[in-house]
Design a protein around this motif. Structure first.
Motif, mmCIF file in Angstrom:
data_model
loop_
_atom_site.group_PDB
_atom_site.id
_atom_site.type_symbol
_atom_site.label_atom_id
_atom_site.label_comp_id
_atom_site.label_asym_id
_atom_site.label_seq_id
_atom_site.Cartn_x
_atom_site.Cartn_y
_atom_site.Cartn_z
ATOM 1 N N THR A 245 -7.629 -5.455 -9.659
ATOM 2 C CA THR A 245 -8.017 -5.754 -8.282
ATOM 3 C C THR A 245 -7.839 -4.511 -7.418
ATOM 4 O O THR A 245 -7.078 -3.595 -7.764
ATOM 5 N N PRO A 246 -8.519 -4.461 -6.279
ATOM 6 C CA PRO A 246 -8.337 -3.330 -5.370
ATOM 7 C C PRO A 246 -6.884 -3.110 -4.969
ATOM 8 O O PRO A 246 -6.425 -1.967 -4.889
ATOM 9 N N SER A 247 -6.160 -4.175 -4.710
ATOM 10 C CA SER A 247 -4.761 -4.018 -4.301
ATOM 11 C C SER A 247 -3.916 -3.460 -5.437
ATOM 12 O O SER A 247 -2.983 -2.682 -5.202
ATOM 13 N N GLU A 248 -4.235 -3.818 -6.676
ATOM 14 C CA GLU A 248 -3.513 -3.257 -7.820
ATOM 15 C C GLU A 248 -3.804 -1.766 -7.971
ATOM 16 O O GLU A 248 -2.905 -0.974 -8.289
ATOM 17 N N VAL A 249 -5.065 -1.383 -7.729
ATOM 18 C CA VAL A 249 -5.415 0.040 -7.778
ATOM 19 C C VAL A 249 -4.648 0.806 -6.711
ATOM 20 O O VAL A 249 -4.062 1.871 -6.966
ATOM 21 N N GLN A 250 -4.619 0.258 -5.509
ATOM 22 C CA GLN A 250 -3.913 0.920 -4.414
ATOM 23 C C GLN A 250 -2.427 1.099 -4.740
ATOM 24 O O GLN A 250 -1.848 2.161 -4.478
ATOM 25 N N GLU A 251 -1.809 0.093 -5.337
ATOM 26 C CA GLU A 251 -0.400 0.182 -5.698
ATOM 27 C C GLU A 251 -0.154 1.261 -6.748
ATOM 28 O O GLU A 251 0.870 1.948 -6.729
ATOM 29 N N ILE A 252 -1.095 1.428 -7.684
ATOM 30 C CA ILE A 252 -0.982 2.484 -8.687
ATOM 31 C C ILE A 252 -0.969 3.847 -8.017
ATOM 32 O O ILE A 252 -0.178 4.735 -8.372
ATOM 33 N N TYR A 253 -1.830 4.031 -7.010
ATOM 34 C CA TYR A 253 -1.881 5.303 -6.288
ATOM 35 C C TYR A 253 -0.607 5.524 -5.467
ATOM 36 O O TYR A 253 -0.073 6.637 -5.422
ATOM 37 N N LYS A 254 -0.127 4.480 -4.837
ATOM 38 C CA LYS A 254 1.095 4.617 -4.045
ATOM 39 C C LYS A 254 2.277 5.012 -4.928
ATOM 40 O O LYS A 254 3.093 5.857 -4.553
ATOM 41 N N GLU A 255 2.360 4.417 -6.099
ATOM 42 C CA GLU A 255 3.446 4.746 -7.013
ATOM 43 C C GLU A 255 3.317 6.173 -7.525
ATOM 44 O O GLU A 255 4.311 6.909 -7.615
ATOM 45 N N GLU A 256 2.087 6.590 -7.862
ATOM 46 C CA GLU A 256 1.867 7.926 -8.396
ATOM 47 C C GLU A 256 2.249 9.006 -7.386
ATOM 48 O O GLU A 256 2.835 10.035 -7.743
ATOM 49 N N TYR A 257 1.924 8.777 -6.108
ATOM 50 C CA TYR A 257 2.065 9.840 -5.110
ATOM 51 C C TYR A 257 3.166 9.585 -4.086
ATOM 52 O O TYR A 257 3.210 10.255 -3.053
ATOM 53 N N GLN A 258 4.078 8.661 -4.377
ATOM 54 C CA GLN A 258 5.082 8.282 -3.377
ATOM 55 C C GLN A 258 5.992 9.436 -2.962
ATOM 56 O O GLN A 258 6.499 9.463 -1.833
#
Length: 336
Positions: A245-258
């Motif tokens: 889902t879009p929200s799951e994709v966004q969370e992956i990016y947030k975790e990668e670049y936190q």
């Protein structure tokens, strides 16, 4: 105080290096070279640097006695300069494409040049190689298009979301350099949008080589010039190979670049803007939308002269020399 030289300082990237280094409390620029403008005050070429009391110098690498040098020189020219600097024990951040590739054969194929003296270099994208950059004597600055595309693509490839990426990039005209051409002449680019090197741009293999560090991926890339001065918007398209889902994709990016000081992952529904990063070393990543056919779209925005060139070069210098990574680069973008 770190003594620094900028070789090829009269272009846009040279001007940006001078802008950031002028306010760097740990650095002194002792040489800014230009054959064309030798003995000319820098402010005559870079009028925004009016208070910088330096003249351009015509100096060869053998005449330089500095701690670190930026080589803001064209592809093919750096390979004639960098080896001598490295041999003298001078740390180098090279802004050309001469040392970016792991495979010299790829460089020679896509740049149409025979590499005279390959050297071991660290690819200068801190989000990939921060620890290696800290220990490096030669850092190869990334290309501007690859920076936006790679940063947008890493989480997708690293997490196995896709094995095929299409990168559609739009760049301001400053990416073509300081010397005008028929394509960049205002009547030809104003009110226009110009695709070029549609399937053959030399930055495609750079994007692909670096993203393949994270997984098996194919990359297609098409650049466009737009009637803007600064900035690159890159739209990545892919068809995920698993349900997401879009929200799951966004969370992956947030975790990668936190923990990345210059990456901002935008909130749901936010689209990156060129004006939000103009003049800054930040990369904004957002969109994360999936259409009814399953196509995932991720968009990044950078300033091509800063995070795409001189800003990340200063970021790399900070890492190489033990300074705080964000030093002199803290300013946010200029919107509107």
């Amino acid at each position: 105080m770190l003594e620094v030289a900028i070789i090829g300082a009269s272009g846009y990237t040279g001007g940006e290096l001078l802008r950031f280094l002028d306010v760097h409390s740990k650095v002194e620029v002792v040489a800014a070279t230009s054959r064309q403008y030798a003995d000319t005050p820098i402010r005559k070429v870079h009028p925004h640097l009016h208070d910088l009391d330096l003249n351009f110098l015509d100096k060869s690498p053998s005449d330089l006695d500095v701690d670190l040098a930026f080589t803001a020189t064209p592809h093919g020219a750096s390979m004639n300069i960098v080896p001598e600097l490295v041999e003298k024990g001078i740390k180098v951040v090279d802004l050309s494409g001469d040392y970016r590739f792991d495979d010299i054969a790829i460089y020679e194929k896509w740049y149409g040049l025979k590499h005279k003296k390959p050297l071991e270099a660290v690819y200068g994208l801190p989000e990939m190689y921060r620890e290696e950059i800290k220990r490096a004597y030669l850092v190869a600055n990334p290309g501007c298009y690859p920076t936006g595309a790679i940063l947008a693509g890493i989480p997708l490839v690293k997490n196995g979301i896709t094995d095929t990426l299409i990168a559609d990039s739009k760049s301001g005209v400053s990416g073509a350099g300081i010397n005008p051409t028929p394509v960049t002449h205002y009547p030809n680019i104003g009110d226009n949008l110009v695709p070029y090197a549609v399937t053959t741009h030399r930055h495609m293999p750079e994007i692909q080589e670096k993203l393949q560090k994270y997984g098996n991926v194919r990359v297609s890339f098409t650049p466009h010039l737009i009637p803007a001065i600064r900035g690159i918007i890159t739209t990545l398209h892919c068809f995920p190979n698993k349900e997401i889902t879009p929200s799951e994709v966004q969370e992956i990016y947030k975790e990668e670049y936190q923990n990345e000081p210059f990456i901002r992952v935008l909130e749901e529904g936010e689209i990156p803007r060129l004006s939000s990063v103009r003049g800054s070393n930040f990369c904004h990543i957002g969109c994360f939308e999936i259409d009814e056919n399953g196509r995932l779209v991720v968009i990044s925005a950078i300033d091509n002269l800063v995070k795409g060139a001189s800003g990340v070069a200063v970021q790399n210098m900070n890492l190489m020399c033990g300074f705080p990574e964000t030093m002199s680069l803290e300013a946010v973008g200029l919107h509107p």
